[in-house]
Design an enzyme around this catalytic site. Structure first.
Site, PDB file in Angstrom:
ATOM      1  N   THR A 144      55.424  71.196  44.128  1.00 25.88           N
ATOM      2  CA  THR A 144      54.521  71.381  45.188  1.00 25.88           C
ATOM      3  C   THR A 144      54.903  70.930  46.621  1.00 25.88           C
ATOM      4  OG1 THR A 144      52.211  70.149  45.256  1.00 25.88           O
ATOM      5  CG2 THR A 144      53.681  68.873  44.452  1.00 25.88           C
ATOM      6  N   SER A 179      48.537  61.795  46.763  1.00 26.38           N
ATOM      7  CA  SER A 179      48.219  61.409  45.743  1.00 26.38           C
ATOM      8  C   SER A 179      49.198  61.301  44.688  1.00 26.38           C
ATOM      9  CB  SER A 179      47.735  62.218  44.846  1.00 26.38           C
ATOM     10  OG  SER A 179      47.814  63.801  43.960  1.00 26.38           O
ATOM     11  N   HIS A 182      50.592  63.854  43.649  1.00 31.00           N
ATOM     12  CA  HIS A 182      51.666  64.662  44.500  1.00 31.00           C
ATOM     13  C   HIS A 182      53.376  63.941  44.089  1.00 31.00           C
ATOM     14  CE1 HIS A 182      48.438  67.065  45.907  1.00 31.00           C
ATOM     15  NE2 HIS A 182      49.032  67.572  45.227  1.00 31.00           N
ATOM     16  N   LYS A 185      55.891  63.909  41.528  1.00 29.39           N
ATOM     17  CA  LYS A 185      56.421  65.693  41.646  1.00 29.39           C
ATOM     18  C   LYS A 185      57.729  64.899  42.610  1.00 29.39           C
ATOM     19  CE  LYS A 185      54.563  69.158  39.829  1.00 29.39           C
ATOM     20  NZ  LYS A 185      55.430  69.499  38.975  1.00 29.39           N
ATOM     21  N   ARG A 326      38.775  62.034  48.615  1.00 30.66           N
ATOM     22  CA  ARG A 326      40.281  62.361  49.285  1.00 30.66           C
ATOM     23  C   ARG A 326      40.331  61.211  50.722  1.00 30.66           C
ATOM     24  NH1 ARG A 326      42.896  66.959  46.714  1.00 30.66           N
ATOM     25  NH2 ARG A 326      41.872  67.683  45.470  1.00 30.66           N
TER      26      ARG A 326
HETATM   27  P1  NAD Z   1      48.112  73.430  33.994  1.00 30.16           P
HETATM   28  O1  NAD Z   1      47.033  71.951  33.161  1.00 30.16           O
HETATM   29  O2  NAD Z   1      46.671  74.190  33.238  1.00 30.16           O
HETATM   30  O3  NAD Z   1      48.802  73.482  32.390  1.00 30.16           O
HETATM   31  C1  NAD Z   1      50.847  73.097  32.504  1.00 30.16           C
HETATM   32  C2  NAD Z   1      50.981  72.845  30.380  1.00 30.16           C
HETATM   33  O4  NAD Z   1      52.107  71.555  30.471  1.00 30.16           O
HETATM   34  C3  NAD Z   1      49.681  72.809  29.757  1.00 30.16           C
HETATM   35  O5  NAD Z   1      49.320  73.816  28.474  1.00 30.16           O
HETATM   36  C4  NAD Z   1      49.796  71.418  29.240  1.00 30.16           C
HETATM   37  O6  NAD Z   1      49.416  70.667  27.754  1.00 30.16           O
HETATM   38  C5  NAD Z   1      50.955  70.807  29.845  1.00 30.16           C
HETATM   39  N1  NAD Z   1      51.808  69.646  29.374  1.00 30.16           N
HETATM   40  C6  NAD Z   1      51.508  68.855  29.806  1.00 30.16           C
HETATM   41  N2  NAD Z   1      52.412  67.837  30.082  1.00 30.16           N
HETATM   42  C7  NAD Z   1      53.024  68.134  29.185  1.00 30.16           C
HETATM   43  C8  NAD Z   1      53.831  67.103  27.963  1.00 30.16           C
HETATM   44  N3  NAD Z   1      54.537  66.441  28.250  1.00 30.16           N
HETATM   45  N4  NAD Z   1      54.781  67.936  26.885  1.00 30.16           N
HETATM   46  C9  NAD Z   1      54.315  69.036  26.855  1.00 30.16           C
HETATM   47  N5  NAD Z   1      53.504  69.893  27.275  1.00 30.16           N
HETATM   48  C10 NAD Z   1      52.746  68.981  28.518  1.00 30.16           C
HETATM   49  O7  NAD Z   1      48.255  73.123  35.417  1.00 30.16           O
HETATM   50  P2  NAD Z   1      49.699  74.795  35.813  1.00 30.16           P
HETATM   51  O8  NAD Z   1      48.252  75.096  36.809  1.00 30.16           O
HETATM   52  O9  NAD Z   1      49.123  76.088  34.925  1.00 30.16           O
HETATM   53  O10 NAD Z   1      50.609  74.399  36.082  1.00 30.16           O
HETATM   54  C11 NAD Z   1      51.650  74.071  36.079  1.00 30.16           C
HETATM   55  C12 NAD Z   1      52.468  73.792  37.262  1.00 30.16           C
HETATM   56  O11 NAD Z   1      52.746  74.271  38.541  1.00 30.16           O
HETATM   57  C13 NAD Z   1      52.672  72.001  37.192  1.00 30.16           C
HETATM   58  O12 NAD Z   1      53.393  71.447  37.298  1.00 30.16           O
HETATM   59  C14 NAD Z   1      51.968  71.960  38.310  1.00 30.16           C
HETATM   60  O13 NAD Z   1      52.448  71.076  38.983  1.00 30.16           O
HETATM   61  C15 NAD Z   1      52.659  73.069  39.036  1.00 30.16           C
HETATM   62  N6  NAD Z   1      51.640  73.262  40.504  1.00 30.16           N
HETATM   63  C16 NAD Z   1      50.485  74.017  40.249  1.00 30.16           C
HETATM   64  C17 NAD Z   1      49.389  74.422  40.952  1.00 30.16           C
HETATM   65  C18 NAD Z   1      48.350  75.102  41.159  1.00 30.16           C
HETATM   66  O14 NAD Z   1      47.470  75.812  41.941  1.00 30.16           O
HETATM   67  N7  NAD Z   1      47.701  75.514  39.421  1.00 30.16           N
HETATM   68  C19 NAD Z   1      49.944  74.556  42.093  1.00 30.16           C
HETATM   69  C20 NAD Z   1      51.228  74.122  42.475  1.00 30.16           C
HETATM   70  C21 NAD Z   1      52.147  73.482  41.720  1.00 30.16           C
HETATM   71  N1  USQ Z   2      38.619  70.426  48.519  1.00 29.78           N
HETATM   72  C1  USQ Z   2      37.795  70.679  49.256  1.00 29.78           C
HETATM   73  N2  USQ Z   2      36.782  71.428  48.364  1.00 29.78           N
HETATM   74  C2  USQ Z   2      37.039  71.388  46.485  1.00 29.78           C
HETATM   75  C3  USQ Z   2      38.134  70.723  46.230  1.00 29.78           C
HETATM   76  C4  USQ Z   2      38.746  70.896  47.173  1.00 29.78           C
HETATM   77  O1  USQ Z   2      36.987  70.929  50.144  1.00 29.78           O
HETATM   78  O2  USQ Z   2      35.689  71.464  46.010  1.00 29.78           O
HETATM   79  C5  USQ Z   2      39.808  70.250  48.997  1.00 29.78           C
HETATM   80  C6  USQ Z   2      41.051  68.824  49.064  1.00 29.78           C
HETATM   81  O3  USQ Z   2      40.372  68.236  49.818  1.00 29.78           O
HETATM   82  C7  USQ Z   2      42.072  69.574  49.141  1.00 29.78           C
HETATM   83  C8  USQ Z   2      42.556  70.624  49.582  1.00 29.78           C
HETATM   84  O4  USQ Z   2      41.147  71.333  49.234  1.00 29.78           O
HETATM   85  O5  USQ Z   2      42.251  68.686  51.508  1.00 29.78           O
HETATM   86  C9  USQ Z   2      43.064  70.994  48.561  1.00 29.78           C
HETATM   87  O6  USQ Z   2      42.817  70.457  46.895  1.00 29.78           O
HETATM   88  P1  USQ Z   2      42.922  71.255  45.440  1.00 29.78           P
HETATM   89  O7  USQ Z   2      41.807  70.622  44.721  1.00 29.78           O
HETATM   90  O8  USQ Z   2      42.497  72.996  45.799  1.00 29.78           O
HETATM   91  O9  USQ Z   2      44.018  70.919  45.311  1.00 29.78           O
HETATM   92  P2  USQ Z   2      45.319  70.007  45.300  1.00 29.78           P
HETATM   93  O10 USQ Z   2      45.031  68.885  45.075  1.00 29.78           O
HETATM   94  O11 USQ Z   2      46.531  70.285  46.719  1.00 29.78           O
HETATM   95  O12 USQ Z   2      46.139  70.077  44.227  1.00 29.78           O
HETATM   96  C10 USQ Z   2      46.580  70.921  43.877  1.00 29.78           C
HETATM   97  C11 USQ Z   2      47.097  71.824  41.876  1.00 29.78           C
HETATM   98  C12 USQ Z   2      48.109  70.845  42.289  1.00 29.78           C
HETATM   99  C13 USQ Z   2      49.643  71.466  42.998  1.00 29.78           C
HETATM  100  C14 USQ Z   2      48.771  71.602  44.788  1.00 29.78           C
HETATM  101  C15 USQ Z   2      50.223  72.288  45.609  1.00 29.78           C
HETATM  102  O13 USQ Z   2      45.860  71.075  41.435  1.00 29.78           O
HETATM  103  O14 USQ Z   2      48.521  71.039  41.256  1.00 29.78           O
HETATM  104  O15 USQ Z   2      50.778  71.072  43.345  1.00 29.78           O
HETATM  105  O16 USQ Z   2      47.635  72.338  44.738  1.00 29.78           O
HETATM  106  S1  USQ Z   2      49.433  72.002  47.093  1.00 29.78           S
HETATM  107  O17 USQ Z   2      48.578  71.537  47.638  1.00 29.78           O
HETATM  108  O18 USQ Z   2      50.613  72.644  47.778  1.00 29.78           O
HETATM  109  O19 USQ Z   2      49.986  70.130  47.071  1.00 29.78           O
END
Ligand code: NAD
Ligand code: USQ
Length: 382
Positions: A144, A179, A182, A185, A326
């Site tokens: 991330t 957090s 984070h 990761k 936060r």
């Molecule tokens: P998500 O929660 O929708 O999907 C994660 C999936 O992993 C789920 O289906 C869950 O059942 C599975 N899982 C979790 N722990 C497991 C375990 N121990 N064994 C087997 N399966 C398991 O999340 P997402 O939004 O698809 O995110 C996927 C990845 O991308 C994560 O690693 C997240 O940190 C990263 N990521 C997501 C975002 C975002 O904005 N969604 C941004 C940056 C990074």
């Molecule tokens: N925020 C608001 N209002 C909301 C929700 C969030 O102002 O209703 C703000 C938060 O305070 C924060 C920012 O938006 O400053 C981002 O929050 P978020 O919940 O959209 O994202 P974050 O917590 O950073 O996590 C998400 C994914 C995580 C991924 C990350 C990428 O859930 O899995 O790792 O985005 S990054 O932000 O680049 O680390």
């Protein structure tokens, strides 16, 4: 290519699995469905109705003739995971399977411990399975952008050249995550880098920004292939959450001033970036880091964009600055490098009003599924 998509039932994993399958890869999904259990725990749901994983892959096969194998396996269960590696012999392992919500990791001690155990131990098990069964397999790990935090200098892709007391070195870019999620990761990145060094594993850490959007070309085959879409205060992320708030007539929840700036990308670019990484594997022993995002926005800018697009549809939505739950910087410098994936062929799908409009239309279609009591944040960092 034989590719395992771990976390293939989730928001990023499901469309990635479909896309890679459509491209002709032999895709296997490994997921323990725990994301669906977290919905039950939080008494929440996906805005979009989603079929079970078995039903989803069956429908995909009916529509395209392509098979996706599935294993209901927890990455924490090493013996089962190792057996899957033996059977599938993956050439690439795409690792999405972690607890990914920052607020979830900050609920209390139990949730922090769970998040770090699930993520760090699961990832370590993957590293051991690669080492013991398929040492040539390329690990494509979702990290991330939040690993870096918001430093007062430009963020490089994984490494920075440092000059210190007359000597210089290229070192991992400093990490200041916000957090316990984070932080998990960051711990993963360190473990992967070490495994690459000692065992010669090949790995790409994709430091992904916040993903927005919902639709991809693959879900056009059938409504039953639709992706999940999170909106609640725990799993909903900035832009998608704001669009759903607009659909239900809720004020957009900007935390604090909203000047916090983050890196973003469309879900269509997530799947393409994973494909690019798979097609261009890291060398043996290389720990490669790509910053996976296409644009930077402040939270307030996004809220204003959504407000404007909603207004054009006759929806008058307010923006509410609520007390930031936060502990994070609201005023800060933010500039990150993201050239590696573009150099390898990524053509970004940039955020347009049309894009917001299309997601908003889907949100309006399913708005009656929203559980309104879950919209405001209820987890604080304090
Ligand atoms: P998500 O929660 O929708 O999907 C994660 C999936 O992993 C789920 O289906 C869950 O059942 C599975 N899982 C979790 N722990 C497991 C375990 N121990 N064994 C087997 N399966 C398991 O999340 P997402 O939004 O698809 O995110 C996927 C990845 O991308 C994560 O690693 C997240 O940190 C990263 N990521 C997501 C975002 C975002 O904005 N969604 C941004 C940056 C990074
Ligand atoms: N925020 C608001 N209002 C909301 C929700 C969030 O102002 O209703 C703000 C938060 O305070 C924060 C920012 O938006 O400053 C981002 O929050 P978020 O919940 O959209 O994202 P974050 O917590 O950073 O996590 C998400 C994914 C995580 C991924 C990350 C990428 O859930 O899995 O790792 O985005 S990054 O932000 O680049 O680390």
């Amino acid at each position: 290519m034989r590719i395992i998509v771990a976390g293939g039932d989730g928001f990023c994993g499901w469309p990635t699995a479909l896309y890679l399958s459509k491209q002709g890869h032999d895709v296997t999904i490994v997921d323990n469905m725990v994301r669906r259990k977290w919905d039950d725990e939080l008494r929440s749901n996906s805005l979009t109705p989603i079929l079970s994983l078995e039903e989803r892959v069956k429908l995909w096969e009916e529509k395209t003739g392509k098979k996706i194998a599935i294993y209901d396996c927890d990455l924490m269960h090493y013996d089962f995971l190792k057996e899957i590696f033996k059977q599938v012999q993956p050439e690439a392992f795409v690792h999405f399977a972690e607890q990914r919500s920052a607020p979830y990791s900050m609920i209390d001690r139990e949730h922090a411990v769970f998040t770090q155990t699930n993520n760090v131990v699961g990832n370590l098990n993957v590293l051991y399975a690669i080492k013991e069964v398929t040492p040539d397999c390329h690990l494509i790990k979702l990290g991330t952008m939040g690993e870096y935090g918001q430093p007062n200098i430009d963020i490089e892709e994984g490494y920075i050249k440092i000059e210190h007391k007359g000597r210089e070195d290229v070192l991992p870019f400093p990490k200041q995550p916000g957090s316990f999620y984070h932080l998990s990761k960051v711990h993963d990145s360190h473990n992967i880098q070490f495994a690459c060094k000692i065992w010669g594993i090949r790995a790409t850490d994709l430091n992904q920004g916040i993903v927005y959007g919902l639709h991809t070309e693959e879900d056009e085959y059938d409504e039953g292939l639709i992706n999940r879409l999170d909106y609640d205060g725990v799993f909903g992320t900035a832009l998608n959450r704001f669009i759903i708030q607009a659909a239900i007539g809720h004020d957009i929840t900007v935390y604090g001033s909203g000047k916090q700036t983050r890196a973003f990308l469309n879900i269509k670019d997530t799947i393409r970036c994973v494909e690019i990484a798979a097609e261009n594997p890291a060398d043996k022993g290389e720990f490669r880091v790509f910053n996976q995002f296409t644009e930077e926005f402040s939270v307030l800018e996004l809220a204003q964009k959504v407000q404007r697009v909603a207004e054009a549809k006759g929806l008058n939505i307010g923006i509410e600055h609520i007390e930031n739950p936060r502990i994070e910087k609201e005023e800060h410098y933010y500039k990150a490098v993201n050239t590696s994936l573009i150099d390898l062929g990524l053509e970004p799908s940039l955020l347009t009003d049309d894009h917001i409009s299309r997601t908003l239309d889907t949100a309006l279609k399913y708005k009656d599924r929203v559980l309104k009591e879950n919209v405001l944040p209820n987890v604080t960092w304090k």
